[in-house]
Each structure stands twice: as structure tokens, then as C-alpha cells.
Scaffold this motif. Structure first.
Motif, mmCIF file in Angstrom:
data_model
loop_
_atom_site.group_PDB
_atom_site.id
_atom_site.type_symbol
_atom_site.label_atom_id
_atom_site.label_comp_id
_atom_site.label_asym_id
_atom_site.label_seq_id
_atom_site.Cartn_x
_atom_site.Cartn_y
_atom_site.Cartn_z
ATOM 1 N N ASN A 173 0.919 -1.252 0.026
ATOM 2 C CA ASN A 173 -0.030 -0.170 0.148
ATOM 3 C C ASN A 173 0.849 1.349 0.127
ATOM 4 N N ARG A 174 1.051 1.815 -1.247
ATOM 5 C CA ARG A 174 1.893 3.115 -1.213
ATOM 6 C C ARG A 174 1.625 4.103 -0.303
ATOM 7 N N PRO A 175 0.361 4.534 -0.241
ATOM 8 C CA PRO A 175 0.184 5.847 0.592
ATOM 9 C C PRO A 175 0.258 5.384 2.060
ATOM 10 N N ALA A 176 -0.078 4.167 2.482
ATOM 11 C CA ALA A 176 0.280 3.686 3.858
ATOM 12 C C ALA A 176 1.680 3.710 4.147
ATOM 13 N N LEU A 177 2.514 3.366 3.350
ATOM 14 C CA LEU A 177 3.860 3.274 3.350
ATOM 15 C C LEU A 177 4.476 4.808 3.412
ATOM 16 N N ARG A 178 3.626 5.446 2.742
ATOM 17 C CA ARG A 178 4.368 6.903 2.718
ATOM 18 C C ARG A 178 4.099 7.627 4.133
ATOM 19 N N ARG A 179 2.800 7.335 4.708
ATOM 20 C CA ARG A 179 2.532 7.956 5.997
ATOM 21 C C ARG A 179 3.356 7.309 7.146
ATOM 22 N N ASP A 223 15.978 4.266 -4.837
ATOM 23 C CA ASP A 223 17.012 5.291 -4.873
ATOM 24 C C ASP A 223 16.826 6.339 -5.751
ATOM 25 N N LEU A 224 15.822 6.314 -6.804
ATOM 26 C CA LEU A 224 15.489 7.422 -7.746
ATOM 27 C C LEU A 224 14.655 8.307 -6.798
ATOM 28 N N ALA A 225 13.745 7.538 -6.216
ATOM 29 C CA ALA A 225 12.732 8.602 -5.671
ATOM 30 C C ALA A 225 13.521 9.224 -4.298
ATOM 31 N N LEU A 226 14.396 8.579 -3.797
ATOM 32 C CA LEU A 226 15.314 9.205 -2.726
ATOM 33 C C LEU A 226 15.967 10.557 -3.279
ATOM 34 N N TYR A 227 16.773 10.208 -4.576
ATOM 35 C CA TYR A 227 17.381 11.341 -4.949
ATOM 36 C C TYR A 227 16.519 12.526 -5.384
ATOM 37 N N LYS A 228 15.222 12.248 -5.896
ATOM 38 C CA LYS A 228 14.314 13.185 -6.107
ATOM 39 C C LYS A 228 14.054 13.959 -4.841
ATOM 40 N N VAL A 278 9.249 10.280 -0.555
ATOM 41 C CA VAL A 278 9.047 10.328 -1.910
ATOM 42 C C VAL A 278 8.748 8.952 -2.487
ATOM 43 N N PRO A 279 7.662 8.533 -3.002
ATOM 44 C CA PRO A 279 7.315 7.277 -3.552
ATOM 45 C C PRO A 279 7.768 7.293 -4.929
ATOM 46 N N PHE A 280 8.023 6.261 -5.403
ATOM 47 C CA PHE A 280 8.597 5.944 -6.756
ATOM 48 C C PHE A 280 7.656 6.157 -7.724
ATOM 49 N N ASP A 281 7.702 6.882 -8.844
ATOM 50 C CA ASP A 281 6.737 7.236 -9.854
ATOM 51 C C ASP A 281 7.453 6.965 -11.324
ATOM 52 N N PRO A 331 20.880 19.227 22.515
ATOM 53 C CA PRO A 331 19.612 18.726 21.905
ATOM 54 C C PRO A 331 19.755 18.965 20.421
ATOM 55 N N VAL A 332 19.729 17.657 19.737
ATOM 56 C CA VAL A 332 19.562 17.718 18.289
ATOM 57 C C VAL A 332 18.672 16.924 17.617
ATOM 58 N N ARG A 333 18.062 17.719 16.597
ATOM 59 C CA ARG A 333 17.035 17.076 15.700
ATOM 60 C C ARG A 333 17.618 16.723 14.613
ATOM 61 N N LEU A 334 17.298 15.500 14.345
ATOM 62 C CA LEU A 334 17.433 14.668 13.059
ATOM 63 C C LEU A 334 16.690 14.547 11.852
ATOM 64 N N ALA A 335 17.233 14.294 10.761
ATOM 65 C CA ALA A 335 16.307 14.520 9.481
ATOM 66 C C ALA A 335 16.997 13.563 8.651
ATOM 67 N N ALA A 336 16.339 13.063 7.661
ATOM 68 C CA ALA A 336 16.478 12.102 6.825
ATOM 69 C C ALA A 336 15.497 12.180 5.436
ATOM 70 N N THR A 337 16.044 11.633 4.407
ATOM 71 C CA THR A 337 15.084 11.603 3.102
ATOM 72 C C THR A 337 14.871 10.039 2.946
ATOM 73 N N ILE A 338 13.638 10.034 2.515
ATOM 74 C CA ILE A 338 13.109 8.361 2.079
ATOM 75 C C ILE A 338 12.713 8.403 0.959
ATOM 76 N N GLY A 339 13.201 7.538 0.162
ATOM 77 C CA GLY A 339 12.687 6.930 -1.170
ATOM 78 C C GLY A 339 11.717 5.539 -0.878
ATOM 79 N N ILE A 340 10.711 5.515 -1.610
ATOM 80 C CA ILE A 340 9.875 4.023 -1.528
ATOM 81 C C ILE A 340 9.729 3.364 -2.883
ATOM 82 N N ALA A 341 10.033 1.953 -3.022
ATOM 83 C CA ALA A 341 9.332 1.213 -3.995
ATOM 84 C C ALA A 341 8.560 0.017 -3.487
#
Length: 501
Positions: free
Chosen positions: A176-182, A228-233, A243-246, A201-211
Motif C-alpha cells: 500500500n503506497r500511501p500507507a507506506l508514505r504515511r 534510490d531514484l525516489a530518494l534522489y528526487k 518520496v514514492p517511486f513514480d 539537543p539535536v533534531r535529526l532529519a532524513a530523506t526516504i524513497g519508496i518502491a
């Protein structure tokens, strides 16, 4: 999950024996029944009954043995898995190593597999900055916290550390792509909660690509590539996003590879050109030129750097393009008769040997380092704590002047001025374009000029398009001026024609 072939052979061999034994039992059973029914010569009652009982007992033993062997094989398989899992754990985070993660994922994602897999490729944002500013111990603590957060949120997922700050998360039975995005967005929200690292105190951040498998891919390599393409975008769009893969991303990737291939050919065929835009003083006398690279494509015509520099920065091409620009600018210097500014990409400054290679280019052409100005964007020094600053310091020691380009765009300019040595400030053109209409922008420009006078360094106002802007900037205290009002970028031969006119 795919079975272990060695264990499967044990079970298959036992089945073969069991089938033969079962056939014998069936024969005994059939004979006994026929004897009891009088269909065979009389043999008494004792033998048929005894045979029948033996047959039933043998069948029970075979069934029990089969169950026992199956349970033992399952236990052996699980024990083997547990041993491998304990061996293939990342020492820092406790997550699966890259090799074990990929091997396990390969057992789930293959052509013909009926089990869906949701795959998240996660890359931490700005881990290098944390390492450089607070030490590698702080970076390790951040990675450990990230791993603990993922395990707490997704206890049943397969999670592996694929690189220094890159992680893979496989959620089995999930497509389920929308559920994985959430799910990914909730993970990012948890990472944003302040955590104590290195005493602060430190706030961490990350970028996620989904396939997804099998919707997006039917093998592991393809699945990871598309995530990885979605992550790069996501990285290009500002980071800290999911970012889910498109499928359209494949077109973008093909375009990137096409440009990269064509640019390599352009370097070999000498299709690059330098345009020079003059920089004037308050009396409108030319004091220097900025070298701006253009690509004269044999089919598409003139291509601006905005269409290929970002792609070049993703490969080794940015170094080749940068060296070509410096070499060409050094050749043109005598005809220009003024110092020349060349733009240097942040990707170039990240190489430890950048300054020595730059010095070698100047030496080869017998160019005076004082006639070269290196322009770097404001965001580079703000993120630099090691290699980048070392390269800049080495260039200044050589005699090259350093200019901060797009000053004010990084939103941390005052801190930047305090910690970084430079010779020229180039005010971001957004302040110049709004100068006549925005009182705040006018105050900011005046403040920059006041600070520059006290250092002292030159202040270049770029993007000047009207006489009103020129007058206001000169009144504010700018010492150098650049823009279409005064002079457009031109090739060297056209520049001389314009000067003569």
C-alpha cells in the motif's frame, strides 16, 4: 521465503522412503481385509488382525516420523538463520549488515514471488555536518538513535545498514503506497524530536524513497534502484521528505544519463565555450570579468549551465568541466586585460586535492594567481568544517582571491563573515531586484556595505538592470557593479568588438 535446498533434500528423501513404506502397508492392509472378508483362502483370524494392527502402527510411526523430521528441519533452519543474523549485525547500530540484508531480501523479492514487499530507502541528512561540528562520536550516537527509532516503530521489518548513513527497510506483505508514505512521514516526525547528543539537543532529519515489489520491481537490484531514484528526487527537492517511486522518474533518469553522455563527448569535441561578463567600478570602468561556461551543442545550440552543471556535479564530470574553465580562462587572460572570476562548485571543493590541482593549472599556463578570483556560493563555507575550508585557505595562500557569491541567500551571513576569510562579497541579486521597492532590502544592502568597508573587502552588486538600481547601489557603498544594464555575457571575440564600439 525460499527454502534451504540442503534441508529440502532431507525432507524430500524422507518422503520417498515414506511413500515406499506406505505402499507396503497398503498392500498388507489390503490383503488383511480381503482375508477377513473370505476373499482369500482361510488363514485364520489371528494373522489378518495382527497384520492389520502392524499396518496401522507402521502408518502412525511414519506419520509421526515425518512430523518429527519436519519440525527438526524447521528448528535447524531457524537456528541457522539466528546464527547468521547474529554474525551479520552491524557493530554500531545492531542492524543487519548490507550483505545479510540483501541476501535476506533476495529470498523475498524475485520473479514469481507472491508475497508483496514495501521497501524504504533512507538516507540521513547532514550527518557530515554533525560529524564535523561535534565529532564522529556524535554522528555515531545519531546513527544509533536512528536505528533504535526504526526498530521501535517497525519491530517486524527487516532493517539493514547499507552504508555510512544509508539504511534499507523492508516491510513484508505490504504493497500500500500511501500507507507506506504515511509510515515514512511518521518516522521523520519521530526523528525530529530533540535528542541529547554530545551534550546538546539535536533534531535529526532524513530523506526516504519508496518502491514496491512486485508492483515496481521483481528483483532486488531493480527495487533498490527505483527507491534510490525516489530518494534522489527527495534530496533535490529540499530533503527531509518521503518520496514514492513514480514511473516518470525513469524518464528523468534517462535524461540525466543522456546529458552526462553528451557532456563527456562535448569535452572531447571541445564544444564548451566561455562567455565573459564585465564587472565595473563606480565610474563604469571595467575592473574584472566573470567567466561563464556555455555548451554549444551541435544539434540543440547554446545550452546554459543551469541545464548541465547540476548533472555534472553528480559525477566526475564537474571536475573535468571546472578544469577546462580554469585552463580556458588562463589562456584568455592576456586578451581580457583584467582579472577573471571563475565559479567553483561545492562538489569540487570536497576533494582534498582540489587546491594542488588548481595551482598546477595556473603554473602550466604561467598565470599570476592574483589575476584569478574564485567564486563560491555562500552555502559552501556554512557547511564546511574541514576539506572545503582547507582548500579555500590553500588558494588564498597561493594568492588567489576568494569571492562569496549570492551573499545573503544562505540566511546565516553574519555567522559566515565571522568564521571565513575572503576578499570579495557578491550581494545576492534578489536584494538588488527589490532595491527600489523594499526598504528592508535597501537597509540590508547598506549594512553589507558597512561591514565590507570595515574588513575591508570589495562589494559587488550583481543583477543590475536599471539606472535607478545602479544609483542606489552606488549610494549604498557598493564598489563593483555587474548586470545587463552595464554589460551582458559575451564570447571573447564579441567582447572586443563591443569594447571597440
Amino acid at each position: 521465503m525460499r527454502r534451504n535446498p540442503a534441508l529440502s533434500r532431507i525432507l524430500d528423501g524422507y518422503r520417498s522412503i515414506a511413500i515406499v513404506a506406505a505402499m507396503v502397508v497398503i498392500a498388507i492392509f489390503t490383503g488383511s481385509v480381503m482375508a477377513l472378508l473370505g476373499m482369500m483362502p482361510s488363514v485364520g483370524v489371528t494373522l489378518p488382525v495382527a497384520s492389520l494392527m502392524c499396518g496401522v502402527l507402521l502408518l502412525g510411526l511414519l506419520a509421526g516420523g515425518h512430523r518429527m523430521v519436519r519440525l527438526r528441519i524447521a528448528a535447524a533452519s531457524q537456528a541457522s538463520y539466528d546464527v547468521l543474523a547474529s554474525v551479520h549485525r552491524d557493530a554500531l547500530t545492531g542492524l543487519a549488515t548490507r550483505s545479510f540484508f540483501l541476501e535476506t531480501l533476495n529470498n523475498e523479492v524475485y520473479h514469481g514471488s507472491k508475497r508483496a514487499v514495501g521497501y524504504l530507502q533512507l538516507d540521513m541528512d547532514n550527518l557530515k555536518i554533525l560529524n564535523d561540528s561535534a565529532g564522529h562520536g556524535a554522528g555515531d550516537a545519531a546513527l544509533v538513535h536512528l536505528a533504535a527509532t526504526i526498530r521501535e516503530m517497525l519491530p517486524d521489518a527487516l532493517v539493514g545498514r547499507l552504508g555510512g548513513d544509508e539504511f534499507g527497510i523492508a516491510v513484508f506483505g505490504h504493497d500500500n503506497r500511501p500507507a507506506l508514505r504515511r509510515l515514512g512521514e511518521e518516522l521523520l516526525r519521530r526523528l525530529e524530536r530533540p535528542v541529547g547528543i554530545a551534550g546538546r539537543p539535536v533534531r535529526l532529519a532524513a530523506t526516504i524513497g519508496i518502491a514496491l515489489a512486485p508492483l515496481d520491481a521483481t528483483d532486488v537490484d531493480e527495487l533498490i534502484s527505483k527507491a534510490d531514484l525516489a530518494l534522489y528526487k527527495g534530496k533535490r527537492s529540499g530533503r527531509n521528505v518521503v518520496v514514492p517511486f513514480d514511473p516518470d522518474m525513469l524518464g528523468d533518469e534517462r535524461h540525466r544519463r543522456f546529458v552526462e553522455r553528451e557532456l563527456r563527448a562535448a569535452l572531447l569535441l571541445d564544444e564548451l565555450e566561455l562567455y565573459y561578463q564585465p564587472v565595473f567600478d563606480a565610474d563604469r570602468r571595467v575592473r574584472s570579468h566573470e567567466a561563464l561556461v556555455r555548451w554549444r551543442h551541435r544539434v540543440r545550440g547554446i545550452i546554459s549551465p543551469a541545464q548541465f552543471i547540476a548533472i555534472a556535479e553528480e559525477s566526475d564530470l564537474i571536475d573535468k568541466v571546472g578544469e577546462w574553465v580554469v585552463r580556458r580562462a588562463c589562456i584568455d587572460l592576456p586578451q581580457l586585460g583584467t582579472p577573471v572570476a571563475v565559479n567553483v562548485s561545492p562538489a569540487q571543493l570536497r576533494h582534498a586535492d582540489f587546491a594542488p590541482r588548481f595551482a598546477a593549472l595556473l603554473a602550466q599556463s604561467n598565470t599570476d594567481p592574483a589575476s584569478i578570483i574564485v567564486e563560491i556560493t555562500e552555502t559552501v563555507p556554512l557547511q564546511a568544517r574541514g576539506i572545503e575550508l582547507a582548500n579555500v585557505d590553500a588558494l588564498r595562500a597561493l594568492g588567489v582571491r576568494i569571492a562569496i557569491d549570492d551573499f545573503g541567500a544562505g540566511h546565516a551571513s553574519l555567522q559566515y563573515l565571522r568564521s571565513f576569510s575572503f576578499d570579495v562579497i557578491k550581494i545576492d541579486r534578489t536584494y538588488v531586484s527589490n532595491l527600489g521597492d523594499s526598504r528592508i532590502d535597501a537597509i540590508i544592502v547598506s549594512a553589507i556595505c558597512d561591514i565590507a568597508r570595515s574588513l575591508p573587502v570589495d562589494v559587488v552588486a550583481e543583477g543590475i538592470e536599471t539606472e535607478e538600481q545602479f544609483a542606489l547601489l552606488r549610494e549604498a557603498g557598493c564598489t563593483r557593479f555587474q548586470g545587463f544594464l552595464l554589460g551582458r555575457p559575451r564570447p571573447l571575440d564579441e567582447l572586443h568588438v563591443a569594447s571597440a564600439a
